[in-house]
Design an enzyme around this catalytic site. Structure first.
Site, short mmCIF file in Angstrom:
data_model
loop_
_atom_site.label_atom_id
_atom_site.label_comp_id
_atom_site.label_asym_id
_atom_site.label_seq_id
_atom_site.Cartn_x
_atom_site.Cartn_y
_atom_site.Cartn_z
CB VAL A 285 -1.05 0.04 1.09
CG1 VAL A 285 -1.80 1.25 1.13
CG2 VAL A 285 -1.83 -1.23 1.16
CG ASN A 467 19.91 -8.30 -14.51
OD1 ASN A 467 20.59 -8.79 -13.49
ND2 ASN A 467 18.77 -8.72 -14.60
N GLY A 518 9.79 1.92 1.14
CA GLY A 518 9.46 2.88 2.26
C GLY A 518 10.33 3.66 2.85
#
Length: 602
Positions: A285, A467, A518
């Site tokens: 969320v 990569n 976060g």
């Protein structure tokens, strides 16, 4: 005394000019410097002659194994350049790991992943210190396109070598290799069981099996890390920030007059799919700030002076501290029993500090639907024991967004194989929120190799720098997305490092959003701090521009003219269609020739 000294210096200089055949314009310039004081003269001479020095060139690459934010090995590349005949370390770059961190994996699988990761990093270090070090020596770090082209050719050569080795091994074995996608095999076995039981008619539509994951060449980290390090070195030598250097590369050295900042998608909650709670559909969320405010501006709480606010503050003090667990994404881990619970939790939290969802803040949900498919049943398990077909998933999202209009983005609401359902959900919700493909996309190497690769209809895609991805690949791909009026999102992978170059890439490429995770892990907070620093710098230079509002696309309206075109002539009102829309639809399967299968650079 001083006059005699000046005269002697002039005579010696004139003799030097004649004996060494110094150009006349340089002689005149030096003569103009002699009236200066000695202390000023030396500085002026140094600055003047530095203009004629050879351009900095790469003299050495150094690769080493370092640890990322979760303690796993990854690659760091350092670049040394020859500047005014001296070897100098310019910069370094750390590339993020492409390996996803499973929430629940068997120990055998974990050990295999760790061995594969170590082997890949070890091989990448060898590539950098040996082949790439020799190949890029004496090249200018400002020649990004040329260096990226050489890196791409080197990588292609390694791919061909691996194919030849595998072919030789297969010929030695002389045994036919039967390769199949595991999910498809399970799906077929499930279909046979259902057919024998006779519970469902054979006319039921079977779901397309999951596409096999593309293998990653061992050592490919060297290509991406070297390209990023070269970009940072080029920016350093040109004495400009990395985001300005990327913007110049994208615009063919045409400096933009104004730049916009990507809106951060801040992950606040992570609903574990393997927890004891029932909810599986929501992986993240995320909170999105409003466009009108700068990143430093925060809406001030309005509850401090009210009795209600003081009462809530007292409740918080009296209540026992909650048990908190922090995810590798830098957010709080929580378990929920239904789809509305995490959204109501966010709504309550915003109300408690005087914010209103849909006005002061917006929500985005990472569904990660590809992790939910039960291939035996052919349905998504959105709650423990609750399954939905791909068609039913569209109804779930329509009901959810209608009930929570503050949701303005859904990431991976479906698997990329369910293309018809992508079309349906875009037509139903495209005018209300962004439908974003992250896993429902492919890597840049496949996109560049085949421009006709099909992708599901979507509003935009998430790009990840991992990569063999090169800076030139991101520049080219973001330009292609801009041409198709798709939004670009720069995303942070699971195994993130402390290198903050991703933010500069997002700003320089003009990405609409940046998905960093976060605010509870150093490797992710570092990037938010970099975003704040760039905003301050652009504001100081008066080159910062804010977009007016969120711009969605009504996919249903855009597909309407195609259906009615043969019957009704083009109406004159077409010119008055909203020109500001920036995310047009990919018309089902007609889009692949224009837009590649996507961009989860993994």
């Amino acid at each position: 005394m001083e006059a005699d000294t000046d005269g002697q210096l002039r005579r010696e200089a004139a003799e030097y000019y004649r004996s060494h055949r110094v150009p006349q314009r340089m002689e005149e310039a030096l003569n103009a410097l002699f009236p200066l004081r000695p202390a000023d003269l030396y500085g002026e001479l140094a600055n003047y002659f530095s203009k004629f020095s050879k351009a900095p060139v790469i003299c050495k690459l150094a690769g080493r194994k370092v640890l990322d934010g979760v303690g796993q090995p990854t690659l760091e590349v350092e670049i040394y350049c020859t500047i005014k005949n001296y070897e100098k370390r310019i910069c370094s770059a750390v590339i993020s790991s492409h390996y996803q961190i499973p929430e629940k994996a068997l120990s055998e699988r974990t050990e295999a992943d760790e061995k594969e990761r170590n082997d890949s990093v070890t091989t990448a270090v060898e590539w950098v210190n040996e082949s790439l070090n020799t190949m890029l020596r004496d090249l200018k770090p400002t020649d990004q396109c040329e260096i990226d082209k050489m890196l791409g050719e080197y990588f292609s050569k390694k791919v061909e070598e691996k194919k030849e080795i595998e072919k030789e091994e297969e010929e030695e074995d002389n045994t036919p290799s039967l390769t199949s996608c595991a999910p498809s095999a399970v799906a077929l076995s499930g279909q046979k069981k259902e057919a024998k039981a006779g519970k469902k008619p054979s006319t039921e539509r079977t779901i397309p099996p999951a596409e096999p994951s593309e293998s990653v060449l061992c050592g490919s980290l060297a290509i991406g890390a070297t390209s990023l390090a070269v970009a940072r070195a080029g920016a350093s030598i040109n004495r400009i920030p990395l985001y300005s250097h990327i913007a110049l590369l994208k615009r063919n050295q045409d400096s933009p007059k104004e730049m916009t900042l990507p809106l951060p998608m801040v992950t606040l909650l992570s609903c574990e799919k393997c927890s004891a709670a029932k909810l599986k559909l929501v992986k993240e969320v995320m909170l999105i700030p409003p466009i009108q405010l700068s990143l430093k501006q925060q809406p001030s709480p309005q509850l401090a002076d009210s009795k209600k606010g003081r009462a809530r503050q007292k409740e918080k003090k009296d209540s026992p501290p909650a048990l908190k667990r922090v995810s590798h994404l830098g957010c709080l881990i929580t378990g929920c029993d239904n789809l509305e619970q995490p959204l109501l939790l966010m709504q309550t939290a915003c109300n408690n500090i005087g914010l209103e969802l849909g006005t002061d803040m917006y929500l985005a949900i990472n569904c990660a639907a590809h992790e939910l498919m039960d291939y035996v049943k052919g349905k998504y398990e959105i709650l423990t024991g609750t399954f939905k077909s791909p068609d039913e998933m569209v109804d779930v999202y329509v009901e959810l967004v209608n009930k929570f209009p503050s949701i303005i983005a859904l990431v991976d609401p479906l698997r990329k194989e369910d293309r018809q359902q992508w079309n349906n959900v875009c037509c139903a919700l495209g005018s209300k929120c962004y439908l974003i493909a992250e896993d429902a996309a492919t890597n840049t190497s496949k996109i560049k190799a085949d421009q006709n690769t099909n992708i599901p209809m979507c509003s935009g895609i998430v790009l990840k720098y991992v990569n063999q991805t090169k800076v030139s690949d991101l520049v080219e791909l973001s330009g292609l997305l801009d041409g198709q009026r798709h939004i670009t999102i720069l995303g942070s992978p699971d195994g993130e490092s402390s290198d903050d170059s991703l933010v500069d890439l997002a700003v320089g490429l003009g990405a609409r959003f940046v998905k960093l995770g976060g605010l509870s892990r150093g490797e992710r907070v570092t990037k938010y701090n970099r975003l704040l620093a760039i905003e301050e710098e652009l504001a100081k230079n008066r080159t910062l521009r804010y977009d007016a509002n969120f711009e969605f696309t009504d996919f249903a309206e855009e597909s309407q003219p195609e259906k009615q075109g043969p019957e009704v002539p083009a109406p004159p009102q077409q010119d008055s269609a909203p020109a500001q829309l920036s995310v047009p639809a990919l018309q089902g399967h007609s889009a692949p020739a224009q837009l590649p299968e996507s961009s989860t650079l993994t």
